[in-house]
Design an enzyme around this catalytic site. Sequence first.
Site, PDB file in Angstrom:
ATOM      1  N   HIS A  69      12.568  -2.442 -20.998  1.00 47.12           N
ATOM      2  CA  HIS A  69      12.353  -2.155 -22.154  1.00 47.12           C
ATOM      3  C   HIS A  69      12.087  -0.545 -21.961  1.00 47.12           C
ATOM      4  O   HIS A  69      10.954  -0.216 -21.098  1.00 47.12           O
ATOM      5  CB  HIS A  69      11.115  -2.723 -22.765  1.00 47.12           C
ATOM      6  CG  HIS A  69      11.702  -3.878 -23.406  1.00 47.12           C
ATOM      7  ND1 HIS A  69      10.651  -5.108 -23.607  1.00 47.12           N
ATOM      8  CD2 HIS A  69      12.757  -4.473 -23.988  1.00 47.12           C
ATOM      9  CE1 HIS A  69      11.312  -6.149 -24.023  1.00 47.12           C
ATOM     10  NE2 HIS A  69      12.525  -5.851 -24.274  1.00 47.12           N
ATOM     11  N   ASN A  96      15.724  -8.023 -22.451  1.00 48.61           N
ATOM     12  CA  ASN A  96      14.958  -9.059 -22.703  1.00 48.61           C
ATOM     13  C   ASN A  96      15.136 -10.329 -23.705  1.00 48.61           C
ATOM     14  O   ASN A  96      14.104 -11.134 -23.924  1.00 48.61           O
ATOM     15  CB  ASN A  96      13.379  -8.787 -22.459  1.00 48.61           C
ATOM     16  CG  ASN A  96      12.628  -9.916 -21.849  1.00 48.61           C
ATOM     17  OD1 ASN A  96      13.118 -10.587 -20.933  1.00 48.61           O
ATOM     18  ND2 ASN A  96      11.324  -9.963 -21.936  1.00 48.61           N
ATOM     19  N   ARG A  97      16.213 -10.190 -24.314  1.00 46.52           N
ATOM     20  CA  ARG A  97      16.820 -11.250 -25.078  1.00 46.52           C
ATOM     21  C   ARG A  97      18.237 -11.741 -24.669  1.00 46.52           C
ATOM     22  O   ARG A  97      18.790 -12.451 -25.510  1.00 46.52           O
ATOM     23  CB  ARG A  97      16.776 -10.913 -26.848  1.00 46.52           C
ATOM     24  CG  ARG A  97      15.458 -10.523 -27.221  1.00 46.52           C
ATOM     25  CD  ARG A  97      14.481 -11.723 -27.357  1.00 46.52           C
ATOM     26  NE  ARG A  97      13.071 -11.134 -27.981  1.00 46.52           N
ATOM     27  CZ  ARG A  97      12.249 -10.780 -27.219  1.00 46.52           C
ATOM     28  NH1 ARG A  97      12.209 -10.407 -25.788  1.00 46.52           N
ATOM     29  NH2 ARG A  97      11.024 -10.429 -27.822  1.00 46.52           N
ATOM     30  N   SER A 125       5.020  -3.370 -20.890  1.00 46.77           N
ATOM     31  CA  SER A 125       3.711  -3.033 -21.706  1.00 46.77           C
ATOM     32  C   SER A 125       3.932  -3.157 -23.210  1.00 46.77           C
ATOM     33  O   SER A 125       4.979  -3.088 -23.668  1.00 46.77           O
ATOM     34  CB  SER A 125       3.420  -1.378 -21.321  1.00 46.77           C
ATOM     35  OG  SER A 125       4.030  -0.407 -22.041  1.00 46.77           O
ATOM     36  N   TYR A 126       2.717  -3.478 -23.872  1.00 46.16           N
ATOM     37  CA  TYR A 126       1.550  -3.430 -23.316  1.00 46.16           C
ATOM     38  C   TYR A 126       0.602  -4.543 -24.156  1.00 46.16           C
ATOM     39  O   TYR A 126       1.436  -5.376 -25.022  1.00 46.16           O
ATOM     40  CB  TYR A 126       0.533  -2.123 -23.741  1.00 46.16           C
ATOM     41  CG  TYR A 126       0.890  -1.903 -25.563  1.00 46.16           C
ATOM     42  CD1 TYR A 126       1.746  -1.151 -26.085  1.00 46.16           C
ATOM     43  CD2 TYR A 126       0.049  -2.462 -26.489  1.00 46.16           C
ATOM     44  CE1 TYR A 126       2.062  -0.963 -27.402  1.00 46.16           C
ATOM     45  CE2 TYR A 126       0.304  -2.230 -27.893  1.00 46.16           C
ATOM     46  CZ  TYR A 126       1.201  -1.434 -28.364  1.00 46.16           C
ATOM     47  OH  TYR A 126       1.348  -1.416 -29.548  1.00 46.16           O
ATOM     48  N   TYR A 143       4.153 -15.490 -29.151  1.00 45.75           N
ATOM     49  CA  TYR A 143       5.157 -15.814 -29.900  1.00 45.75           C
ATOM     50  C   TYR A 143       6.298 -16.320 -29.272  1.00 45.75           C
ATOM     51  O   TYR A 143       6.520 -15.981 -28.093  1.00 45.75           O
ATOM     52  CB  TYR A 143       5.461 -14.636 -30.819  1.00 45.75           C
ATOM     53  CG  TYR A 143       5.771 -13.317 -30.024  1.00 45.75           C
ATOM     54  CD1 TYR A 143       7.197 -13.087 -29.713  1.00 45.75           C
ATOM     55  CD2 TYR A 143       4.896 -12.534 -29.632  1.00 45.75           C
ATOM     56  CE1 TYR A 143       7.665 -12.072 -29.019  1.00 45.75           C
ATOM     57  CE2 TYR A 143       5.513 -11.484 -28.766  1.00 45.75           C
ATOM     58  CZ  TYR A 143       6.773 -11.277 -28.693  1.00 45.75           C
ATOM     59  OH  TYR A 143       7.131 -10.140 -27.983  1.00 45.75           O
ATOM     60  N   GLU A 192       2.107  -7.823 -19.142  1.00 42.53           N
ATOM     61  CA  GLU A 192       2.033  -6.967 -20.153  1.00 42.53           C
ATOM     62  C   GLU A 192       1.057  -5.791 -19.458  1.00 42.53           C
ATOM     63  O   GLU A 192      -0.377  -6.490 -19.688  1.00 42.53           O
ATOM     64  CB  GLU A 192       1.858  -7.569 -21.626  1.00 42.53           C
ATOM     65  CG  GLU A 192       2.932  -8.362 -22.008  1.00 42.53           C
ATOM     66  CD  GLU A 192       4.118  -7.550 -22.638  1.00 42.53           C
ATOM     67  OE1 GLU A 192       4.096  -6.236 -22.597  1.00 42.53           O
ATOM     68  OE2 GLU A 192       5.234  -8.067 -23.004  1.00 42.53           O
TER      69      GLU A 192
END
Length: 404
Positions: free
Chosen positions: A174, A248-249, A301-302, A352, A374
């Site tokens: 990210h 990251n998907r 992060s974060y 989640y 994170e």
Amino acid sequence: MLTGAVLWLVAFTPAADGGEEPQEVRYDGHKVVRVDLQSQAELDRMLRISTDPWTEAVGVGPMDFRVSPQEMALLEDSGIDYDVVIENVQVLIDAERDRLAFVGLRGAGIGDWFAEFKDYDAVNTKLNELATLRPDLAEVINVGTSLEGRTINGIRITGPGTGKPPVLFNGCQHAREWIAVMVPMYIADTLINDYDTDPAIQDIVDRVEFFIVPIVNPDGYVYTWGPDRLWRKNRRDNGDGTFGVDLNRNWSVGWGGAGSSGSTSSQTYRGLAAFSEPESSALRDLFVASPQMVSTIDFHSYSQLVLSPWGYTLDLTPDVSLYDELGSTMAQAILDVHGTTYIDGAAAITLYQASGISIDWTYGDQGAYSFTIELRPAGSSPGFILPPTRSFPPARRTCRRRFI
Ligand code: 0X9
Ligand code: ZN
């Protein structure tokens, strides 16, 4: 006194090919607000108001969102109660840009590389310097090429001998999560620079083959140093006026499931297929090329969390007790050294569901013990725009090994 806008103009020269420079994306008057969502209906309403949740856990309960002035008006109308966490996001971005320009102008940070965030070129230069310093321990590796043609660099670090268990640390899937670049760089730096003086470092470098890839998403990272500090995804042209796939998907285990989006404009857009993106594919190929990667940490992060699989399902892994032990040991180690509290747990349960994340693939497909960490800060103020003194210690000596 130079304003942020002037410094921005100084920093970005016209495109050499005469092409259009990307427009600066500004966040004037954007706030980060905390809402305490009471129901799924309120959550749905809030997700229609803001496209940028700033909290790890998307769900009913307390959540932070970035809201533009227009979205703020919708929030007022919605009747959802809120507290303001950041008054004006652009003020933070300008302050950071001014600070970085000042550091650049006076050449500061040369003595202590970790005193300030570093851009893509500076990170690559540092990787080369580390390998040049200790060619007996380290080599720069070309992991792949991004959509816009940038090299995804890594560094392989190990002592004499062969057949050692490989471990991967990567950062910056990210783009806006700048601290997730500095932490893998700090690990690489420590492994190399402390090898001769710290027996514990020497021991681990002799026993493990480290692969460190600080910037998985170079196009996005460069973009955050230019027109849009808050860019998250890669820079895929989705062909409909939107850009970016959430790397990251984009991994294949659980791809397409809950906590990922098929909508191109979404911050969690999963792409057209698993591994559709060269950046996620490059990291996968590095993993596969190394026969039995035993463990990996994917830095983000974060929120100060140590997360283990699964992300895509609420089911527990068969290794839940080992993950609990490793996760809590890491969180305790961080607390001991820094006094910062990290919470550990399985990603989907602690937070989640998120599908298509890298650690579900590195664990589920490859069998490596895998964590998402994170990093700092704990909360949305200052969130992604973290001053360097809070991201990593300015004095290496005060904090030798673990500094997250
Ligand atoms: O959403 C993500 O990709 C990660 N969080 S971030 O704020 N850095 O974007 C978390 C991924 C793992 N977490 C869960 N599966 N919940
Ligand atoms: Zn992230």
